[in-house]
Structure formats: C-alpha cells, structure tokens
Design an enzyme around this catalytic site. Structure first.
Site, PDB file in Angstrom:
ATOM      1  N   SER A   1     114.136  85.085   1.546  1.00 58.83           N
ATOM      2  CA  SER A   1     112.855  85.598   1.088  1.00 58.83           C
ATOM      3  C   SER A   1     112.988  87.054   0.730  1.00 58.83           C
ATOM      4  O   SER A   1     113.566  87.831   1.491  1.00 58.83           O
ATOM      5  CB  SER A   1     111.808  85.440   2.172  1.00 58.83           C
TER       6      SER A   1
ATOM      7  N   HIS B   1     105.119  88.073   2.866  1.00 56.25           N
ATOM      8  CA  HIS B   1     105.215  87.437   4.183  1.00 56.25           C
ATOM      9  C   HIS B   1     106.296  88.083   5.047  1.00 56.25           C
ATOM     10  O   HIS B   1     106.292  87.930   6.258  1.00 56.25           O
ATOM     11  CB  HIS B   1     105.372  85.910   4.079  1.00 56.25           C
TER      12      HIS B   1
ATOM     13  N   ASP C   1     103.562  87.071  -3.814  1.00 56.68           N
ATOM     14  CA  ASP C   1     104.195  87.314  -2.509  1.00 56.68           C
ATOM     15  C   ASP C   1     105.112  88.554  -2.522  1.00 56.68           C
ATOM     16  O   ASP C   1     106.328  88.436  -2.469  1.00 56.68           O
ATOM     17  CB  ASP C   1     104.984  86.050  -2.124  1.00 56.68           C
TER      18      ASP C   1
HETATM   19  N1  ARG Z   1     107.910  79.060   2.902  1.00 57.88           N
HETATM   20  C1  ARG Z   1     108.244  80.444   2.725  1.00 57.88           C
HETATM   21  C2  ARG Z   1     109.271  80.854   3.791  1.00 57.88           C
HETATM   22  O1  ARG Z   1     109.869  80.033   4.375  1.00 57.88           O
HETATM   23  C3  ARG Z   1     107.035  81.314   2.708  1.00 57.88           C
HETATM   24  C4  ARG Z   1     106.339  81.495   4.019  1.00 57.88           C
HETATM   25  C5  ARG Z   1     105.140  82.380   3.998  1.00 57.88           C
HETATM   26  N2  ARG Z   1     104.025  81.812   3.299  1.00 57.88           N
HETATM   27  C6  ARG Z   1     103.119  80.999   3.852  1.00 57.88           C
HETATM   28  N3  ARG Z   1     102.182  80.526   3.109  1.00 57.88           N
HETATM   29  N4  ARG Z   1     103.155  80.682   5.129  1.00 57.88           N
HETATM   30  O2  ARG Z   1     109.291  81.859   4.425  1.00 57.88           O
HETATM   31  N1  GLU Z   2     110.301  81.670   2.569  1.00 61.15           N
HETATM   32  C1  GLU Z   2     111.642  81.646   3.023  1.00 61.15           C
HETATM   33  C2  GLU Z   2     112.037  82.922   3.770  1.00 61.15           C
HETATM   34  O1  GLU Z   2     111.242  83.534   4.434  1.00 61.15           O
HETATM   35  C3  GLU Z   2     112.539  81.406   1.890  1.00 61.15           C
HETATM   36  C4  GLU Z   2     112.340  80.062   1.435  1.00 61.15           C
HETATM   37  C5  GLU Z   2     113.448  79.154   1.838  1.00 61.15           C
HETATM   38  O2  GLU Z   2     113.586  78.790   3.015  1.00 61.15           O
HETATM   39  O3  GLU Z   2     114.146  78.826   0.924  1.00 61.15           O
HETATM   40  O4  GLU Z   2     113.175  83.295   3.806  1.00 61.15           O
END
Ligand code: ARG
Ligand code: GLU
Length: 713
Positions: free
Chosen positions: A647, A90, A226
């Site tokens: 991330s 991502h 990912d």
């Molecule tokens: N929650 C994670 C972050 O904050 C992953 C985001 C990307 N993945 C998704 N399914 N949208 O970045």
């Molecule tokens: N998916 C998050 C990022 O893009 C990390 C997850 C979180 O917020 O802990 O940094």
C-alpha cells in the site's frame, strides 16, 4: 509416453513465471530487465537500483512503527526536494486519528497544513530508505551442515545473522537486517536509514480517502482517493533525528517526478515497495487447510463482530471516532480472506498443486540420488502438517474469538507484565501507559456486545466445548447487564488507573480475584498449552518447507522463481489492464469522478461525497488534470503482483515517473498471496492526476503542487 511428456511440458510452462507474476529483488533485476523492456520499460536495471548512483529505488520508502523498525506496514515515495512523501490514506489514518478530536475532527474533515509550521509531528511512525541489499547466504550458512538437528541449525544461523547485523550496523551507523528468502534457503542483508520525524502535511476527508469504505474495499470498480501526504524532517545536517522543533525539512537528493498525463490500457507499469508476506510455494495440503479451515474461522468471527461494531458506530459519533481504525483493520482481513478462499477454490489451486506434486514424485523416482535426498519428503511433510494444522486451528480460534475482545486482550498483556521479572515501578509505568491508550478509544458497550458474540463463536467451533472459562456460557454473556466485562475493574477507568498507578506485589490479590482477569488466566493457560506443541511442530514444518522449496527449484530447474514477500524491498511490473471477473463480464481498467457521483446517489453509508467535490464535479473544474474526454480519472488497474505492505507503493510509467499509488487488489484475485493467476489478479492504483486535482482544486494547497516536479512533454 509422448502424452506424459506433453503434459509435463504443459505444466512446466504454466509453472514457469509468466510476465506480471512475481516480486523481484532490486539487486537481481538484470534477470528481468529484458522482459521488462519488451513490455515497454525505457530504463536500465541501474536506473532502478544502484547503490552508487541516483536511482528510482532511493526515492521509495517503507513506513514503519518506530518500535518495530524492520516491519514495514506500508510503502511510499518522496515527491519533492523538501522531503514530501506520499502514501495511502489508510496508511496514515492512525496518525490522523491521533491528532483528531471531536473539536478538530481531521478524520471527517481532512487536514491541510498551509505552511510548514502547521505540519503535525510527534508521530509514532517513521520512514526508512533502503541503502543497500546483498546476498549473504554463504556467511549465514557458515558452519551449517545437513546432518545437524533443526535446533542446532537454527542456533548457528541466528548467531551468524546477529554477527553480520552488528558488524554492518556498527561500521555504517545504519540499521542492518538479514532476512530469509526462498523458505530459509537463502539470506540477504538489507541496510536501512530510518527517519523518525515524519509529519502530517495533508489528508483528504475520510469520505474521499476511504470512499466506498468496507463496501468497496478489495473491490473493482473503485473510486477511493486513498492518499495522504507527509514530510520527512531531519537535523540541521540532514541526518535522521528524533522529533524536535529544531528539525528542518529533509533535503532529498532524489525524488520522483510526476507524470500527470492521461494513461491508456496496455501502458507499462512498475511498482516498488515492501510487500509483507506471500506463500507461493506451499504444498497442496497447506493450501487446502488455508482454504477450508483457517480462512473460514477468521471470516466467520470477524464478519460477526464487524456487524456489531458498525451498528454502534452509526448510533454514536464518539464510537465512530474511536473505532474507525479498529474496524478497518478487522474488516480488511475478513474480506480479503473471504476472497482468497473463494479464488483458490474457483481456480482449483489445490488440484493444480496435487498435479504438480505428482510430477515431483515422478521426478524423484527417476533417479537414486534424488530418492536419497527427497524420497519420503512429501509424505513426511504431509504427516507433520496434520499435527500442525490441528494446533494452528485451535490457536486461530482463540486468537480470533477471545483475544479479539479488547478487554480480554488487555488483561492478557497486563498478566504477562505482572508475571515478568520487571520491578513494580516498571510494571506500573508500562501498564498505566497501556491503560491510557486503551481508554482513549474504548467503548465498553461495544466490547461487551462483541465479546459475548465471540464467546458463542468459540463454543460453537471448538470440538469439545471445555468446561472451563469460569463456567461462562454463551447465553449468559448475551444479557448486557450481566455481561462479565461490566464486573471487571477495567470496566471503570478511574478504578483501573488507581489500582495500577498504585500497584505493588500486594495488589495482585485484587487483580487475581477480578472476574475478567481470572477468565483471561484460563484462556492464557489454554493458549499456552496449544502454543508449545504448535511452535515445536512449526519448526519441523519450516524445515520441511525449506526442503520442499529446494525440491521445486531443482525439479523445475528451467522455471524462474521469485522469493516470497517478506517485508523486504521488491519490484513488480505489468501493464494497465482490465479483467473478466466472471463469465460475460468485462471490467474496464479506469474509473472516473463521474462514478463517484453515481455511487453517492445510491444512498449507501460508505458512499458519502463532500459537497465541494460534488460542486467541482458538476462544474467539471478539473484544471489541467482532466482526460481528453474531459473526465477525471480516479483509479486504474494493473497486472502487477502485490500484497499487503505494498500500500502506498509508487506506480511508475516506462520512464520512471510517478503515475499512481498502489492501494489494493481486486477481490477475485486476493488468492495471489498463495497463487498468482494472470486472468484475475489485478492491483488497484489511485491515479496521480486525482491526487494533484485534489490538492490543487479541493484543498487549495497549491504550495505543495509548486514543490513537486510535474513532467511536461
Ligand atoms: N484493502 C486495502 C489493504 O489491504 C485497503 C485497506 C483500507 N481500506 C479500507 N476500506 N478498509 O490495506
Ligand atoms: N491495502 C493493502 C496494504 O495495506 C495493499 C493491498 C494488497 O494487499 O494487495 O498494503
């Protein structure tokens, strides 16, 4: 009295930082290393960070947009001597998207460069290495006194910071940046080397890299592959250089070794990277506002627009390509904030903070010096916060409704340029560039549907629906044919390009008369009427928070305090561990490929599995990467304290070898941005064994595996 002391001690203990909580500074790790060793670490603080020797942190990178080089949007690590860098899928998705088209759909199919010549460059992202970090508080606060006005204080501080930054940048040729820590009580300098030629090497299909999509985002059990691989390029002298065909792969003096062995619950984990923002030291009333006012606005507006966009994406493949990355960023914050407000409520954080403030009040009253310093602080802060909250809510409402309309947002940017002092030529160039980006992934029908919903959302939520906005009404916007956006010159890209390519001062009439520009003018006005008092109040709030932070550190002097995340380099540590999300439910810390196959049978759109992965799974063709029970691990949980920006952060074992990539947190624990709770806060990592399996067995890119150093016993 005895009861008071016991309860005071109890709370003190609960407040002092427990193992796992915290994002620590690399150059102050001596304070943590004892605890880390007790938890299983085999390294010294110098093995982790030391500017004069090989250390792990020098193989960790921050990902930056080249036009905003200090704001790290993700983290990553160097995993080969020839500059291979691994981060999350991502994090690299926008780059993959830039290189994708209907003919070469790398988003859907994935992409693997089978030799260096095929690696895809010309990207607008770079990576930075932290070369040094140090405390410069004394220099930054030089000339600052307690009797100064807030305005004067900020002027002195900003001028000191600029001087330090220019001095260090000039003398080293590196980028120097001073950031505020502990709510503006301390200031540390970070010196970065930024590489601007970073090329795409390989990425799995989105059905693997984002497996589970928004259904599983922020959720455990998780089965997302990912990851994406890039390579850093440098000039012939191994120095940073802009993208050029002459550049060569960066020769990394330090890169991570990979531990591809099976992991177990309880194993030590350490994480490094660039966590973006946390607010761990807010007063109760600010947490209450987040939980009950701010988060619900975002959750409601975004939830509705996501539903609309997704329906359009399913119906039309070109909308799917254009909106994949846009909807991901909308959905990500939406779900996180929903988890946050629920977690805060479930863990009674506001009540706990109120109790903590009661202790502080008792502490203040017990001493006259304390009274002089902090006597009315909490009450004054609360009073000002009520003012701030009112404006912040209004601003958030406009941000999350009107400015989430793509066309209105663009109009607002264009208006700002048109009103600036730039020459007509400069204005034309800038706007035409934006138009190009805008139409490359714009769908008018989707924007019309989202905008009409947003208008309704705004009117429902604002206290006294204003009789402005060109008399638009929510009902009228709903009719697709009469939707306001269709009447704008921006609805037709040819028209828009011709107006702005030939823009002179004289064309401004045409633009002023455009219905959406006129509407945007009203919104912008309303917005700036809110922004000015909000900014004014925010300065006061920041100052109250600075003193409130001071108060907490003095009052709970025995507790350990880590500074809030602020996009600077941090180290977190913990263990591989499951958790209990609710009564009677226990979540194990590992998921396997078998779980991917189970989910794919569920017939959910987000759970599509490529045939090749199904075949490899059926044949149990996992090579040397499988577990003792011949399963293949996909993800694992650990107890490290992380946030957005982490991330792609490398997860290390006790010897400093790479075991995984952080990419998410569990939904029950997203409240950790305001309050970490050891019971339910877990970060989610992709197991490096899945990465190796995928590159080797699925992508057939063995040459990349050969470049890496995999630890054998
Ligand atoms: N929650 C994670 C972050 O904050 C992953 C985001 C990307 N993945 C998704 N399914 N949208 O970045
Ligand atoms: N998916 C998050 C990022 O893009 C990390 C997850 C979180 O917020 O802990 O940094």
């Amino acid at each position: 009295m005895k009861r008071l002391i016991t309860s005071f001690l109890g709370i003190l203990l609960a407040l002092s930082v427990r193992a796992n909580e915290g994002m620590w500074l690399p150059f102050l790790l001596e304070n943590n290393i004892g605890e880390m060793s007790e938890m299983g670490l085999h390294l010294t603080a110098d093995d982790i960070y030391n500017i004069n020797q090989q250390c792990l942190s020098s193989a960790v990178v921050g990902f930056v947009d080249l036009d905003r080089p200090y704001s790290h949007f993700c983290s990553g690590s160097v995993i080969s001597a020839q500059g291979l860098v691994i981060t999350n899928h991502h994090c690299g998705l926008s780059v993959v998207q830039q290189h994708s088209s209907l003919e070469n759909d790398y988003i859907t199919n994935g992409f693997w460069a089978m030799n260096q010549a095929d690696e895809l460059g010309g990207n607008d992202i770079g990576v930075c290495f932290l070369r040094r970090m140090e405390d410069v508080t004394a220099q930054v606060l030089e000339g600052v006194s307690d009797t100064m006005t807030i305005k004067r204080r900020n002027e002195v501080i900003n001028s000191n910071i600029s001087q330090i930054e220019s001095r260090v940048s000039d003398s080293t040729g590196l980028k120097a940046h001073v950031d505020a820590f502990y709510c503006n009580n301390e200031y540390y300098l970070s010196v970065y080397e930024i590489f601007e030629d970073v090329r795409l090497v390989g990425t799995p299909p989105i059905s693997v890299g984002k497996f589970g999509g928004d259904t599983d985002n922020w959720v455990w059990p998780r089965h997302t592959g990912d990851f994406t691989i890039f390579r850093i390029y440098a000039d012939s002298l191994n120095r940073p250089a802009k993208y050029s065909a002459e550049n060569v792969p960066y020769r990394a003096s330090n890169y991570l070794k990979i531990n591809a062995k099976e992991k177990h619950e309880g194993d030590f984990v350490m994480l490094m990277g660039y966590p973006g923002t946390t607010n761990e030291y807010l007063p109760s009333f600010a947490v209450a506002a987040t939980q009950d006012v701010y988060d619900p606005i975002v959750v409601s507006a975004r939830g509705k627009s996501i539903d609309i966009i997704k329906e359009r994406m399913r119906a039309d493949k070109s909308v799917m390509i254009k909106y994949t990355s846009k909807v991901a960023s909308l959905a990500n914050a939406w779900k996180k904030l929903d988890g946050e407000r629920r977690g805060l409520a479930a863990k009674r954080v506001v009540e706990k903070k109120i109790e903590r403030e009661r202790l502080m009040r008792d502490w203040i009253v017990a001493d006259t010096l304390r009274q002089a310093k902090y006597g009315t602080l909490l009450d004054d802060y609360a009073k000002e916060y009520a003012v701030y909250q009112k404006y912040r809510r209004l601003k958030l409402l406009i941000d999350e409704t009107f400015y989430k309309s793509e066309m209105i947002d663009l109009c607002s940017d264009i208006r700002a340029v048109l009103q600036s002092n730039s020459t007509d030529e400069e204005k034309r160039t800038k706007i035409v560039g934006w138009l190009r980006d805008f139409y490359a992934d714009y769908d008018l029908e989707t924007d019309c549907a989202v905008t009409s919903m947003m208008v309704c959302e705004y009117f429902v939520n604002c206290d006294n629906p204003p009789v402005l906005f060109k008399g638009i009404k929510c009902e009228n916007m709903k009719n697709p044919d009469s939707n306001l956006l269709r009447k704008s010159l921006l609805a037709d890209s040819t028209k828009a390009f011709s107006v702005f390519k030939n823009y002179t001062e004289k064309s401004s009439k045409k633009i002023e008369n455009d219905i959406v520009f006129a509407l945007t003018a009203e919104i912008d006005d309303k917005y700036s009427n809110i922004k000015t008092p909000l900014q004014k109040s925010l300065k006061k709030i920041d100052d109250f928070q600075r003193r409130f932070m001071q108060l907490q550190r003095e009052c709970f002097a025995d507790a350990r305090f880590f500074p809030d995340a602020n996009s600077t380099f941090r180290v977190a540590y913990g263990q591989i561990s499951g958790y209990r999300p609710t009564d009677a439910v226990s979540n194990a810390p590992f998921t396997t490929l078998g779980g991917v196959i189970e989910k794919c049978d569920l017939d959910v759109y987000d759970y599509t599995v490529p045939d090749r992965l199904k075949q490899l799974s059926a044949a149990r063709d996992f090579g040397p990467y499988c577990n003792a029970d011949s399963s293949l691990t996909v993800c694992f949980l650990s107890t490290c304290h992380t946030t957005g920006g982490n991330s792609g952060s490398p997860a290390f074992d006790a010897d400093g070898n790479l075991i995984g990539l952080n990419f998410d947190r569990v939904w029950e624990g997203t409240m950790s941005d305001l309050q970490f709770d050891a019971d339910i806060c877990r970060n989610i990592c992709l197991d490096v064994r899945f990465v190796l399996f995928f590159i080797d067995k699925y992508a057939g890119a063995r040459h990349l595996i050969d470049e890496m150093e995999i630890v054998k016993d």
